[in-house]
Scaffold this motif. Structure first.
Motif, PDB file in Angstrom:
ATOM      1  N   PHE A 190      -3.039   0.631  -3.839  1.00 18.95           N
ATOM      2  CA  PHE A 190      -2.809  -0.736  -3.361  1.00 18.95           C
ATOM      3  C   PHE A 190      -2.193  -1.485  -4.545  1.00 18.95           C
ATOM      4  CE2 PHE A 190      -4.457  -3.906  -0.102  1.00 18.95           C
ATOM      5  CZ  PHE A 190      -3.642  -4.939  -0.556  1.00 18.95           C
ATOM      6  N   PHE A 200      -8.386  -1.418   2.884  1.00 23.37           N
ATOM      7  CA  PHE A 200      -7.902  -0.306   2.064  1.00 23.37           C
ATOM      8  C   PHE A 200      -9.072   0.492   1.517  1.00 23.37           C
ATOM      9  CE2 PHE A 200      -6.646   1.291  -2.199  1.00 23.37           C
ATOM     10  CZ  PHE A 200      -5.655   2.179  -1.812  1.00 23.37           C
ATOM     11  N   VAL A 225       0.848  -1.185   0.000  1.00 25.95           N
ATOM     12  CA  VAL A 225       0.000   0.000   0.000  1.00 25.95           C
ATOM     13  C   VAL A 225       0.885   1.236   0.000  1.00 25.95           C
ATOM     14  CG1 VAL A 225      -1.716   1.358   1.255  1.00 25.95           C
ATOM     15  CG2 VAL A 225      -1.924  -1.142   1.155  1.00 25.95           C
ATOM     16  N   VAL A 279      -6.504   0.398  -7.011  1.00 22.45           N
ATOM     17  CA  VAL A 279      -5.934  -0.948  -6.971  1.00 22.45           C
ATOM     18  C   VAL A 279      -5.405  -1.255  -8.366  1.00 22.45           C
ATOM     19  CG1 VAL A 279      -6.384  -3.393  -6.589  1.00 22.45           C
ATOM     20  CG2 VAL A 279      -7.545  -1.677  -5.188  1.00 22.45           C
TER      21      VAL A 279
END
Length: 574
Positions: free
Chosen positions: A250, A266, A221, A231
């Motif tokens: 992430f 997250f 992260v 992501v």
């Protein structure tokens, strides 16, 4: 520190891990990986006839206790899928790592696909390096993961990671003794009685892998803000951090299985979460399946091709930074067969006879482009022979143009042989042209069974195409010099006039293999601007404003192919 491409770094990582055997069929963008591995000390490496065979050799070597690296491009994973899925049941002996090099943007491929789906379907771990340093580290560690969880590991790269050079810190090799082999039919004999218990083993392994994913050190992260979270994995990470400097990211190094709990945590730390990936919705769907609400960017990301920082910024409604646009008047540079390519006259004569030409994978695919325009289909390795048989079946009893399959020597060994066996077995008709240029040209002039050159130049056997074809029961087999226009024309005319199957082996070395050049040709005053020479599509031939032929001496190798089509003796040696 050294600069290495992703491919070179993967080879280095495998070598450092004590991998002793490498197997592959060459295919861009994966090819250089095994070439780099083969140059290392203390390893054995070979080109196999196809990716299925490579993975099967790898499974055998792994069962015997060695650490093995198998490399292939994304469409090669399709070929290898049969043994791959069952290897996920058997597990491994020594660590077994399979590189799948994807090609978003289709720079050298016939399709675009995402190899993540193979990892998901086969339930094997998948690692996604984002640069060469990670490519080295992930490749090195993948062998430990393989042995720890008793499973093959998929290492997914993409063209940008495979070919971009970034700094790495190479290490020393750690020698690994063979894992002792013990007879164990319950593990290695996948008949139903044994496969059913191995399915239970696989399911338990999946649970263990999901638990490990939550603490996997390859997931990272990068915290920057709490408004936008992204992501991503692999090359997409490099584009995201450049395009969205304020976003928290992430970065997934392990893309199957996903760390569901960590992803939910997250997502809870940012106001909106997005997924950025190339030409696929694998990651988007997989993150959503973890119970994470995935937001759509203000403008959609491209559904095909490679990403770039500019495309990512545009998707999020941000201005593109100042930059110089490409000049609007840059002339197109379509690919073409090389000057002196031995395939050119074959396609010229096929076009003259208006044949239906089923093509195959290789540089001869360029015969489909103008001005030759002599290829009707190209689908996958070996399909030319099978599709020609399909054309013959569909057009039986109907007046039709000649049907001719065109396939290269390496592709013929890869999967053309099995297609030809099927056609012969079913008493098919048609003409098969094997363009034997003595190498696997398109991927960089690698060896293959029909030129007898091995990856590490070990002693080999050079297979005889004509003898192999004759052994299958094909009676009409002939060998022709493809640089002789009259011989090519005669051979094709005779072959297509029969009601049986005919095989013509057009044999002449690739011009890049021998790199021989005679005196360049030039055009004298006899030129009538008829344009016949230009229809060959040779890059060395052009025409002026009046249509008079021009020959570029810097490109011409003096092969004389164009001389055979000039009726006015206007093309002569310099």
């Amino acid at each position: 520190m050294e600069l290495m491409s992703g491919n070179e770094a993967i080879a280095q990582g495998a070598w450092e891990a004590g991998c002793s055997i490498g197997v592959a069929y060459p295919g861009t963008p994966s090819t250089e990986t095994l070439e780099a591995f083969a140059a290392k000390e203390g390893v054995y490496a070979e080109w196999c006839v196809n990716e299925k065979v490579a993975v099967e050799v790898g499974i055998g070597a792994s069962a015997a206790g060695a650490r093995v690296l198998a490399t292939m491009k994304h469409v090669g994973v399709n070929v290898a899928a049969d043994p791959l899925f069952t290897a996920a049941y058997t597990g491994v002996g020594g660590g077994f790592v399979i590189l799948a090099a994807d090609d978003p943007g289709m720079y050298s491929s016939q399709n675009e696909q995402d190899s993540h789906y193979y990892a998901q379907a086969a339930a094997i771990p998948c690692l996604d390096p984002a640069d060469s340093a990670e490519a080295l580290a992930f490749a090195r560690d993948a062998f430990d993961i393989s042995e720890r969880f008793d499973v093959p590991v998929l290492l997914r790269s993409s063209v940008r990671i495979s070919h971009t050079k970034t700094p790495v810190a190479p290490g020393e090799r750690v020698e690994r003794p063979l894992v002792p082999y013990e007879k164990d039919p319950a593990k290695w004999v996948m008949m139903p009685a044994f496969a059913k218990p191995r399915r239970a083993v696989q399911l338990a392994r999946i649970d263990d892998l999901r638990e490990w994913a939550e603490t996997c050190p390859y997931n990272e992260v990068v915290r920057r803000g709490d408004e936008v979270g992204v992501v991503c994995a692999g090359a997409a990470y490099q584009h995201v951090v450049e395009a969205l400097p304020e976003a928290s990211v992430f970065k997934l190094g392990l893309t199957w299985p996903l760390p569901a709990t960590a992803l939910r945590a997250f997502a809870g730390s940012v106001e909106r979460l997005y997924v950025v990936e190339e030409g696929s919705c694998y990651l988007t769907d997989a993150v959503a399946a973890c119970g994470v609400a995935v937001s759509e960017p203000p403008c959609a990301l491209p559904r095909a091709g490679e990403l770039s920082p500019g495309l990512v910024r545009a998707a999020f409604g941000l201005d593109t930074p100042p930059h110089a646009d490409a000049a609007p008047d840059v002339p197109a540079r379509p690919p073409a067969l090389c000057p002196g390519c031995p395939h050119r006259l074959v396609f010229k004569e096929l076009a003259r006879m208006r044949a239906i030409v089923t093509g195959d994978i290789g540089c001869y695919t360029l015969g489909a482009l103008p001005p030759l325009s002599a290829m009707d289909t190209t689908v996958d390795m070996g399909a030319s022979v099978s599709m020609a048989h399909g054309f013959e079946l569909a057009l039986a009893g109907v007046e039709h143009r000649p049907i001719v399959a065109v396939i290269g020597d390496s592709t013929f060994a890869h999967s053309g042989l099995s297609s030809l066996i099927s056609t012969v077995y079913n008493r098919g008709a048609g003409t098969v042209c094997v363009l034997d240029n003595r190498t696997t040209a398109m991927t960089g002039r690698q060896g293959n069974p029909f030129n007898g050159v091995t990856l590490q130049n070990r002693p080999s056997r050079e297979l005889n195409i004509e003898a192999v074809v004759a052994a299958l029961g094909v009676e009409d087999v002939r060998t022709v010099d493809p640089n002789d226009a009259a011989a090519v024309r005669t051979a094709l005319k005779e072959a297509v006039s029969t009601d049986d199957i005919s095989v013509i082996v057009f044999r002449s070395p690739c011009v890049l293999l021998e790199r021989k050049a005679a005196r360049p040709l030039w055009v004298n005053a006899s030129c009538t601007a008829c344009g016949s020479c230009a229809t060959l599509g040779c890059p060395a031939i052009a025409r002026d404003e009046q249509g008079i032929a021009l020959i570029d001496a810097a490109l011409c190798i003096g092969c004389g192919q164009c001389v055979q089509y000039c009726r006015f003796n206007a093309i002569v040696p310099e």
